[in-house]
Design a protein around this motif. Structure first.
Motif, short mmCIF file in Angstrom:
data_model
loop_
_atom_site.label_atom_id
_atom_site.label_comp_id
_atom_site.label_asym_id
_atom_site.label_seq_id
_atom_site.Cartn_x
_atom_site.Cartn_y
_atom_site.Cartn_z
N ALA A 189 0.82 -1.21 0.00
CA ALA A 189 0.00 0.00 0.00
C ALA A 189 0.85 1.26 0.00
CB ALA A 189 -0.93 0.00 1.20
N ARG A 190 1.90 1.29 0.83
CA ARG A 190 2.78 2.46 0.89
C ARG A 190 3.58 2.60 -0.39
NH1 ARG A 190 6.60 2.21 5.31
NH2 ARG A 190 7.07 4.34 4.73
N LEU A 191 4.02 1.49 -0.94
CA LEU A 191 4.78 1.53 -2.20
C LEU A 191 3.91 2.02 -3.34
CD1 LEU A 191 7.43 0.98 -3.67
CD2 LEU A 191 6.63 -1.36 -4.05
N THR A 197 1.35 4.04 -3.16
CA THR A 197 1.17 5.48 -2.99
C THR A 197 2.40 6.24 -3.46
OG1 THR A 197 -0.29 5.12 -1.11
CG2 THR A 197 0.70 7.30 -1.30
N PHE A 198 3.58 5.76 -3.07
CA PHE A 198 4.83 6.40 -3.49
C PHE A 198 4.96 6.39 -5.01
CE2 PHE A 198 9.26 6.01 -4.82
CZ PHE A 198 9.81 7.17 -4.27
N LEU A 199 4.73 5.22 -5.61
CA LEU A 199 4.87 5.10 -7.07
C LEU A 199 3.82 5.92 -7.82
CD1 LEU A 199 5.82 1.34 -7.47
CD2 LEU A 199 7.31 3.34 -7.66
N ASP A 200 2.60 6.00 -7.31
CA ASP A 200 1.57 6.84 -7.94
C ASP A 200 2.02 8.29 -7.95
OD1 ASP A 200 -0.05 4.67 -8.43
OD2 ASP A 200 -1.39 5.04 -6.73
N ASP A 201 2.54 8.77 -6.83
CA ASP A 201 3.03 10.16 -6.76
C ASP A 201 4.23 10.36 -7.69
OD1 ASP A 201 1.07 10.59 -4.87
OD2 ASP A 201 2.45 10.54 -3.17
N PHE A 202 5.12 9.38 -7.73
CA PHE A 202 6.29 9.47 -8.58
C PHE A 202 5.90 9.50 -10.06
CE2 PHE A 202 9.98 7.42 -10.74
CZ PHE A 202 10.93 8.39 -10.47
N ILE A 203 4.98 8.65 -10.43
CA ILE A 203 4.53 8.61 -11.83
C ILE A 203 3.83 9.91 -12.21
CG2 ILE A 203 2.90 7.45 -13.40
CD1 ILE A 203 3.75 4.82 -11.98
N GLU A 204 3.12 10.52 -11.28
CA GLU A 204 2.50 11.82 -11.54
C GLU A 204 3.56 12.86 -11.89
OE1 GLU A 204 0.03 14.99 -8.91
OE2 GLU A 204 -0.63 12.90 -8.77
N LEU A 205 4.67 12.88 -11.15
CA LEU A 205 5.78 13.78 -11.47
C LEU A 205 6.35 13.46 -12.85
CD1 LEU A 205 8.16 15.80 -10.74
CD2 LEU A 205 9.36 13.71 -10.05
N ILE A 206 6.60 12.18 -13.10
CA ILE A 206 7.19 11.74 -14.36
C ILE A 206 6.32 12.16 -15.54
CG2 ILE A 206 7.76 9.68 -15.72
CD1 ILE A 206 9.87 10.36 -13.61
N GLU A 207 5.02 11.89 -15.47
CA GLU A 207 4.11 12.23 -16.56
C GLU A 207 3.97 13.73 -16.75
OE1 GLU A 207 0.55 10.05 -15.59
OE2 GLU A 207 1.31 8.22 -16.56
N SER A 208 4.07 14.51 -15.67
CA SER A 208 3.96 15.97 -15.79
C SER A 208 5.13 16.55 -16.58
CB SER A 208 3.89 16.62 -14.40
OG SER A 208 5.15 16.59 -13.76
N ARG A 209 6.23 15.82 -16.66
CA ARG A 209 7.41 16.26 -17.40
C ARG A 209 7.53 15.55 -18.75
NH1 ARG A 209 10.29 19.61 -14.21
NH2 ARG A 209 12.00 19.61 -15.70
#
Length: 126
Positions: free
Chosen positions: A45-47, A49-61
């Motif tokens: 669950a924690r992983l 959440t971390f990966l969802d946030d990370f992918i959001e950053l990646i896709e924004s760029r």
């Protein structure tokens, strides 16, 4: 992954279309690796959440990422960051990823490796 980068002599004989198809010369595509070690083993669950946030950053760029897996609970992981379209991530992209991961409280250590050739690998990178 392709076998090896064409030699400088062969590269000089290739026309623009061939260099583009082989992704060499001015069409070389670079990627960078991100290595992360967490403060404590990450459960699913924690992983997520971390990966969802990370992918959001990646896709924004306008980037894409591969890897970042392993056996749970996960203490360390790594992956490759590339562009969504042809081309290479910028130094600003690389720095933004590094800064974002460093700010995360669950991350103990992060390393963002220098750019390498995304098609011809780490061993053959010029």
């Amino acid at each position: 992954m392709l076998k090896q980068i064409p030699s400088a002599r062969k590269l000089a004989r290739l026309n623009r279309r061939q260099r583009k198809k082989l992704r060499v010369g001015e069409f070389q595509e670079l990627v960078f690796e991100v290595r992360i070690r967490f403060c404590q083993p990450m459960e699913e669950a924690r992983l997520d959440t971390f990966l969802d946030d990370f992918i959001e950053l990646i896709e924004s760029r306008c980037l894409v990422v591969g890897g970042f897996g392993g056996t749970l609970p996960l203490l360390a992981t790594d992956g490759i960051v590339s562009t969504l379209k042809r081309g290479s991530p910028t130094e600003e992209d690389r720095q933004a990823v590094l800064d974002w991961v460093r700010q995360r409280p669950e991350v103990a250590e992060v390393e963002v490796v220098e750019f390498v050739d995304g098609w011809y690998g780490w061993d053959d990178a010029p």
